[in-house]
Design an enzyme around this catalytic site. Structure first.
Site, PDB file in Angstrom:
ATOM      1  N   TYR A 125       0.817  -1.214   0.000  1.00  0.00           N
ATOM      2  CA  TYR A 125       0.000   0.000   0.000  1.00  0.00           C
ATOM      3  C   TYR A 125       0.853   1.267   0.000  1.00  0.00           C
ATOM      4  CZ  TYR A 125      -3.378   3.464   1.669  1.00  0.00           C
ATOM      5  OH  TYR A 125      -4.170   4.587   1.807  1.00  0.00           O
TER       6      TYR A 125
ATOM      7  N   LYS B 219       1.348   4.201  -2.973  1.00  0.00           N
ATOM      8  CA  LYS B 219       1.018   5.613  -2.791  1.00  0.00           C
ATOM      9  C   LYS B 219       2.230   6.502  -3.058  1.00  0.00           C
ATOM     10  CE  LYS B 219      -3.246   4.818  -1.717  1.00  0.00           C
ATOM     11  NZ  LYS B 219      -4.312   5.120  -2.696  1.00  0.00           N
TER      12      LYS B 219
END
Length: 294
Positions: A184, A188
């Site tokens: 994750y 990002k």
């Protein structure tokens, strides 16, 4: 020499504040605009639909995988604004052909695109790399990165035509290194850099782009990782109202940069000279004192 702080000295907000209030300062800030939003069936995406409808958007093309949920959002948005036209369309953002077809349908329906919000995301179960589920890890990366690429790839020529705006849903986690969050948070971080490339390649043609941290919002997706739930205390409208302001024309100087929705934008603009001259709020390697000769 200690590492430079990654947190600017700016007042933080956790709910709508006067600078992003759609009922006052941002009244009609999206008047007449056509907005394309992914991941619009719930959470931040859903709130963004309502924010743009209330701010005067004339057309909103909303996508997600569930057409039934999208239809519910569309009906609610029309109650917010009697003049807005909301078109739901089922799309898996990781499927290039589906995204391309959805953009074609948006243009057929509305004739142009002024704002693109690449909001679709996925959060894998956080565990150490050796113990992680490879499918879940790659899904987190694919939905964020490949999904955002697909959306920009197919909409960018229309944003050039309108000198429009793109928003990528990044995260404060892009600068963090939490144990177990390698999928994750790496995804990002890559979105921040992708926003910089969009600026480099299309900024001269009038496109503006922001990679944003929406705040710590307790969405159904975020609830998949119990360890972060106690930290998620921000109102979802903080993100959606901030996006309306960022695409209103007042913050174009931030194009190509990372912006946290928690930051007070009125305070941030007072630091505009520092941001522009230092080319701040971008991904880069901090080499500290190594920049000085021995």
């Amino acid at each position: 020499m200690p590492a430079h702080s990654e947190n600017p000295s700016i007042t933080l907000h956790h709910d709508v504040y006067p600078g992003i209030d759609i009922n006052t300062r941002l009244k009609d800030a999206a008047k007449g605009k056509v907005v394309y939003i992914t991941g619009a069936s719930r959470g931040i995406g859903e709130s963004t639909v309502y924010a743009y409808a209330k701010a005067g958007a004339s057309g909103i093309f909303i996508t997600a995988r569930s057409i039934s949920d999208l239809k519910t959002v569309a009906e609610t948005a029309k109650k917010t604004s009697s003049s807005v036209v909301v078109e739901p369309y089922a799309v898996d953002v990781t499927d290039d052909k589906q995204v391309g077809e959805s953009v074609k349908k948006c243009i057929e329906k509305f004739g142009r695109i002024d704002v693109v919000v690449a909001n679709a995301g996925y959060l894998e179960k956080w565990t150490k790399i050796g113990d992680s589920d490879p499918d879940g890890w790659w899904k987190s990366v694919s939905v964020s990165v490949r999904g955002s690429f697909n959306v920009i790839h197919h909409t960018i020529k229309y944003l050039v035509e309108t000198k429009g705006y793109a928003i990528l849903l990044s995260s404060a986690g892009a600068q963090a290194r939490y144990l177990g969050a390698s999928g994750y948070q790496s995804a990002k971080h890559q979105l921040n850099r992708f926003a910089e490339f969009i600026q480099v390649e299309y900024g001269s043609e009038g496109v503006k782009v922001f990679a944003i941290h929406p705040g710590g919002v307790l969405t159904k997706l975020a609830a998949n990782e119990p360890s972060i739930v106690p930290l998620l205390k921000d109102k979802v409208e903080l993100a959606s109202h901030t996006m309306v302001r960022l695409t209103s024309g007042s913050e174009d100087y931030l194009s190509g940069r990372y912006v946290s929705c928690n930051w007070d934008l009125d305070e941030l603009v007072k630091r505009r000279k520092e941001i522009e001259e230092g080319d701040l709020l971008k991904n880069r390697l901090d080499i500290g004192s190594l920049a000085d000769a021995l």
